[in-house]
Motif scaffolding. Structure first.
Motif, short mmCIF file in Angstrom:
data_model
loop_
_atom_site.label_atom_id
_atom_site.label_comp_id
_atom_site.label_asym_id
_atom_site.label_seq_id
_atom_site.Cartn_x
_atom_site.Cartn_y
_atom_site.Cartn_z
N ARG B 268 -3.04 -53.50 -49.64
CA ARG B 268 -3.75 -52.11 -48.50
C ARG B 268 -2.34 -51.52 -48.18
N ILE B 269 -3.92 -50.03 -47.67
CA ILE B 269 -3.26 -48.90 -47.23
C ILE B 269 -3.18 -48.48 -46.21
N ASN B 270 -2.60 -48.54 -45.05
CA ASN B 270 -2.34 -48.32 -43.65
C ASN B 270 -2.76 -47.65 -42.63
N ILE B 271 -3.29 -47.20 -42.43
CA ILE B 271 -3.66 -45.67 -41.63
C ILE B 271 -2.65 -45.90 -40.72
N GLU B 272 -1.59 -44.89 -40.12
CA GLU B 272 -0.96 -44.91 -38.59
C GLU B 272 -1.67 -44.53 -37.98
N GLY B 273 -1.50 -44.85 -36.80
CA GLY B 273 -1.36 -43.84 -35.41
C GLY B 273 -3.34 -44.13 -34.65
N GLU B 274 -3.78 -43.36 -34.16
CA GLU B 274 -4.94 -42.81 -33.40
C GLU B 274 -5.82 -41.94 -34.39
N ILE B 275 -6.86 -42.36 -34.50
CA ILE B 275 -8.14 -40.84 -34.27
C ILE B 275 -7.42 -40.40 -33.85
N PRO B 276 -7.11 -38.36 -34.13
CA PRO B 276 -6.90 -37.25 -32.84
C PRO B 276 -8.12 -37.03 -32.05
N SER B 277 -8.26 -36.68 -30.95
CA SER B 277 -9.31 -36.27 -30.14
C SER B 277 -10.39 -35.35 -31.06
N PRO B 278 -11.47 -35.29 -30.84
CA PRO B 278 -11.68 -33.92 -31.50
C PRO B 278 -12.28 -32.84 -30.72
N ILE B 279 -11.88 -32.50 -29.16
CA ILE B 279 -11.33 -31.33 -28.44
C ILE B 279 -10.27 -30.79 -29.62
N ASN B 280 -11.09 -29.52 -28.96
CA ASN B 280 -10.00 -28.76 -29.29
C ASN B 280 -8.99 -29.02 -30.65
N PRO B 281 -9.47 -29.51 -32.05
CA PRO B 281 -8.69 -29.52 -32.84
C PRO B 281 -7.95 -29.19 -33.48
N LYS B 282 -6.82 -29.15 -33.97
CA LYS B 282 -5.96 -28.35 -34.61
C LYS B 282 -6.68 -27.72 -36.06
N PRO B 283 -5.90 -26.75 -36.65
CA PRO B 283 -5.78 -26.18 -37.43
C PRO B 283 -5.61 -26.76 -38.55
N GLY B 284 -6.02 -26.55 -40.40
CA GLY B 284 -5.89 -27.11 -41.05
C GLY B 284 -5.84 -28.41 -41.32
N CYS B 285 -5.54 -28.92 -42.61
CA CYS B 285 -6.54 -30.39 -42.68
C CYS B 285 -6.62 -31.86 -41.01
N ARG B 286 -7.83 -31.58 -41.38
CA ARG B 286 -7.55 -32.44 -39.92
C ARG B 286 -6.80 -34.09 -39.85
N PHE B 287 -7.13 -34.41 -41.27
CA PHE B 287 -6.28 -36.29 -41.97
C PHE B 287 -4.80 -35.88 -41.39
N ALA B 288 -4.53 -34.09 -41.87
CA ALA B 288 -3.12 -34.22 -42.27
C ALA B 288 -2.08 -35.10 -41.18
N SER B 289 -2.27 -35.33 -39.33
CA SER B 289 -1.73 -35.49 -38.57
C SER B 289 -1.27 -37.74 -39.23
N ARG B 290 -2.77 -38.16 -40.07
CA ARG B 290 -2.11 -39.51 -39.60
C ARG B 290 -1.84 -39.73 -41.91
N CYS B 291 -2.05 -38.63 -42.55
CA CYS B 291 -2.27 -38.49 -43.71
C CYS B 291 0.00 -38.66 -44.65
N ARG B 292 -0.08 -40.36 -45.75
CA ARG B 292 0.59 -39.94 -46.22
C ARG B 292 1.27 -38.79 -47.16
N TYR B 293 0.76 -37.94 -47.28
CA TYR B 293 1.15 -37.04 -48.60
C TYR B 293 1.28 -35.86 -47.37
N ALA B 294 0.64 -35.84 -46.13
CA ALA B 294 0.89 -34.53 -46.08
C ALA B 294 1.99 -33.74 -46.12
N THR B 295 2.04 -32.44 -46.10
CA THR B 295 2.50 -31.32 -46.11
C THR B 295 2.66 -30.57 -45.30
N ASP B 296 2.95 -29.06 -46.00
CA ASP B 296 2.57 -28.25 -44.31
C ASP B 296 1.77 -26.43 -44.46
#
Lengths: 310, 322
Positions: B268-296
């Motif tokens: 099972r692949i576990n996703i760490e952390g909580e879903i970030p708030s959709p209020i004023n989301p950060k730029p970039g990929c929305r999933f980056a904060s929880r993605c295990r492959y995320a790069t700069d």
């Protein structure tokens, strides 16, 4: 033993023993409409039924009392003054020899009519404006709520004194003065209810079906606010009767020769030391009426609240 | 494949809610998809990812902030008056909560007949007959027409909701989590009813849910949403066997397998952390904060929603890189 040894079953080995077809969807209970259900639950509350009976008796007495006693409420007979209650004068007579029973009946008419008139007027204005504020929201809501707050912040006694100077002391002026402040409470209540209802999915469903705002208000919002409105109607009639009595008592309300329970109480309190029965009867009527409305309102609150359904 | 007729086309749809000073909740933030006539498009995603908002905006229950909804060649998100009313005849919605979606003061017959009355389709005896016919369609009998919603169970109420949507014979139905409020035995009943109706009437569904197995069962194609964005969309078999986006991958690995041995072996692949708030989301990929492959690159650049295989779309920088 042999029967149990069979391990592989064919579909022929089974037969249906349970229900078949649509029987599962059948409802055995007879259909009950919303209002018959309300009446059923209202009846279950003994105190409310007592309230309803008292109210019916009071209304009957007020309507038909003068016919039964056969006396005129303005007829003055100085030979008959301050007579204690007896067979002829059921509630006795006052210091001008007028029959108190007849006067209490006539006064009751005015008191109850004022109570109902004020309630009807304040509920029409209140639900219309509250409904508009709640349904439209936004700027309209903000504006109406500020108006309500401003009106609500003026002490109503001051308003009534001013209005009675401007409009004179008529029954119309009295109703006008009492409703001008009272509708705000209704408006707030209806607004809250409408705001809550319009978030419900059935309103969204009606919108999705292409319903116009007018249809949504008439078919969905109004019938669903009706319950809470009726409860508040029954509770606000006695409060208007009370206010009217109070205003008449301090001389701002109904003027002679017209009379009301409050005006009678005010008049007869001067005889309290010698003939306490004179004050007792109008007060008793006020208490009985107000109490019966409260008991009914209490029962209706429970009967109309779907969450309390058993 | 190219012969399929597009019934609904959503182009760069955005729905933003103002939630306070300088705070914008981007419930749906630029999604595009097409729904072909006669198919079922499943939309999945976790709570708060904008699935329901997306469905309601497509229906016109929420005005879209920007973007277009094209239904059968007509742009429907700016329709007014009569044209808008005509659109409501073609598209309907089934709601999630069978308790708040039926007016408690109306009889079942009137609830079902509401659309008929609004559009003036039938009157008098024809109206009654139509309502009885609809009740039979949802396996209820004509004697239910005079009852009130409180006399019914959740599953029955949901079927009444379906009958209401069917009454005006729409072509397209948005099913907004129609089964999530029901227990499992009733879920199957509702799903089978929906599948049967689709076969009989050639309906097109947009099926919103968070039950992945159920969506796989009913959908031809599935779209996965994450925080207001569509992250992947593919034919359902393809998506379930060959997920490309790391979020979809994790979602698919969370489906329980009804075989204890395989289930135990499964990674099972576990996703760490909580879903970030959709209020004023950060730029970039929305999933980056929880993605295990995320790069700069993921944190700075918003990935494009592009075709990564036949009929298979995904929004991730990683795909095709290695």
């Amino acid at each position: 033993m042999e029967a149990n040894s069979k391990l592989i079953f064919e579909s022929d080995d089974f037969e249906v023993v349970g229900t078949k077809g649509l029987d599962a969807e059948k409802i055995s209970k007879p259909s009950i409409t919303f209002w018959s259900d309300v009446w059923r639950r209202f009846r279950a509350n003994k105190l409310s039924v007592v309230g309803l009976i008292i109210l019916v008796l009071v209304v009957l007495m007020v309507c038909f009392g003068p016919m039964i006693s056969g006396k005129d409420y303005q007829f003055i007979d100085y030979n008959m003054k301050n007579i204690k209650p007896n067979g002829t004068y059921w509630f006795g007579t006052d210091e001008m020899g007028r029959d108190i029973f007849t006067r209490v009946c006539y006064g009751g008419r005015i008191s109850i009519i004022i109570g109902i008139a004020c309630t009807v007027v304040s509920f029409i204005i209140g639900s219309a404006l509250g409904g508009i504020a709640g349904y439209l929201g936004g700027v309209v809501d903000d504006f109406l709520m500020r108006v309500i707050e401003i009106i609500g912040s003026i002490p109503y006694l001051v308003l009534i004194v001013i209005l009675s100077f401007v409009l004179g002391r008529s029954m119309f002026a009295l109703v006008f003065a009492m409703t001008i402040t009272a509708w705000t409470g209704t408006a707030r209540m209806v607004r809250g209810q409408v705001m809550q209802l319009k978030q419900q999915d059935f309103v969204a469903a009606a919108t999705a079906l292409g319903a116009s705002p007018a249809r949504i208000i008439v078919k969905h919002l109004l019938p669903n606010t009706l319950g809470i409105i009726i409860v508040n109607l029954t509770l606000s009639i006695p409060s208007f009767i009370f206010s009217e009595s109070f205003l008449s008592y301090i001389g701002l309300g109904v003027q002679p020769p017209e009379t009301s329970w409050g005006a009678l109480a005010s008049l007869y309190q001067t005889r309290l030391m010698f003939d306490p029965y004179q004050l007792f009867f109008p007060c008793l009527m006020i208490v009985l009426t107000v109490l019966s409305f409260h008991l009914i309102g209490d029962g209706l609150t429970d009967a109309l609240d779907p969450k309390l359904r058993k | 494949m190219s012969e399929k007729k597009v019934l609904v086309e959503v182009k760069d749809l955005k729905k933003h809610f103002k939630v306070g000073k300088n705070a914008i909740l981007k419930a749906v933030d630029g999604i595009s998809f097409q729904i072909y006539k006669g198919e079922t498009l499943g939309i999945v995603g976790e709570s708060g990812c904008g699935k329901t908002t997306c469905g309601k905006t497509v229906m016109g229950l929420y005005p879209a902030t920007s973007g277009d909804i094209i239904f059968d060649g007509i742009k429907v998100n700016e329709l007014k008056g009569k044209e808008k009313k005509d659109f409501t005849r073609k598209a309907q919605i089934i709601f999630q909560d069978p308790y708040s979606s039926l007016d408690p003061r109306m009889t079942v017959g009137d609830i079902i007949g509401e659309g008929i009355d609004i559009h003036g389709l039938y009157t008098g005896q024809a109206r009654t007959d139509k309502i009885y016919e609809l009740l039979r369609t949802i396996n209820m009998t004509s004697e239910h027409a005079n009852r009130f919603p409180h006399e019914f169970s959740g599953g029955q109420r949901q079927r009444i909701g379906i009958a209401r949507a069917l009454a005006i014979e729409p072509e397209f139905i948005v099913c907004d989590e129609p089964i999530s409020a029901l227990d499992v035995s009733i879920q199957a009943q509702i799903i089978n009813l929906l599948i049967r109706l689709q076969k009989e009437r050639g309906l097109t569904y947009m099926f919103i849910a968070h039950d992945l197995s159920m969506v796989k069962h009913i959908s031809d194609r599935v779209g996965v949403m994450y925080l207001g964005k569509m992250v992947e969309m593919a034919p359902s078999y393809e998506l379930y066997t060959n997920p490309k986006h790391p979020y979809t991958e994790a979602l698919m690995s969370s489906i329980p397998i009804p075989d204890p041995e395989t289930e135990r072996e499964k990674k099972r692949i576990n996703i760490e952390g909580e879903i970030p708030s959709p209020i004023n989301p950060k730029p970039g990929c929305r999933f980056a904060s929880r993605c295990r492959y995320a790069t700069d690159r993921c944190r700075q650049e918003t990935p494009e929603f592009r075709e990564v295989g036949p009929e298979h779309f995904a929004a991730c920088h990683r795909i095709g890189e290695e």
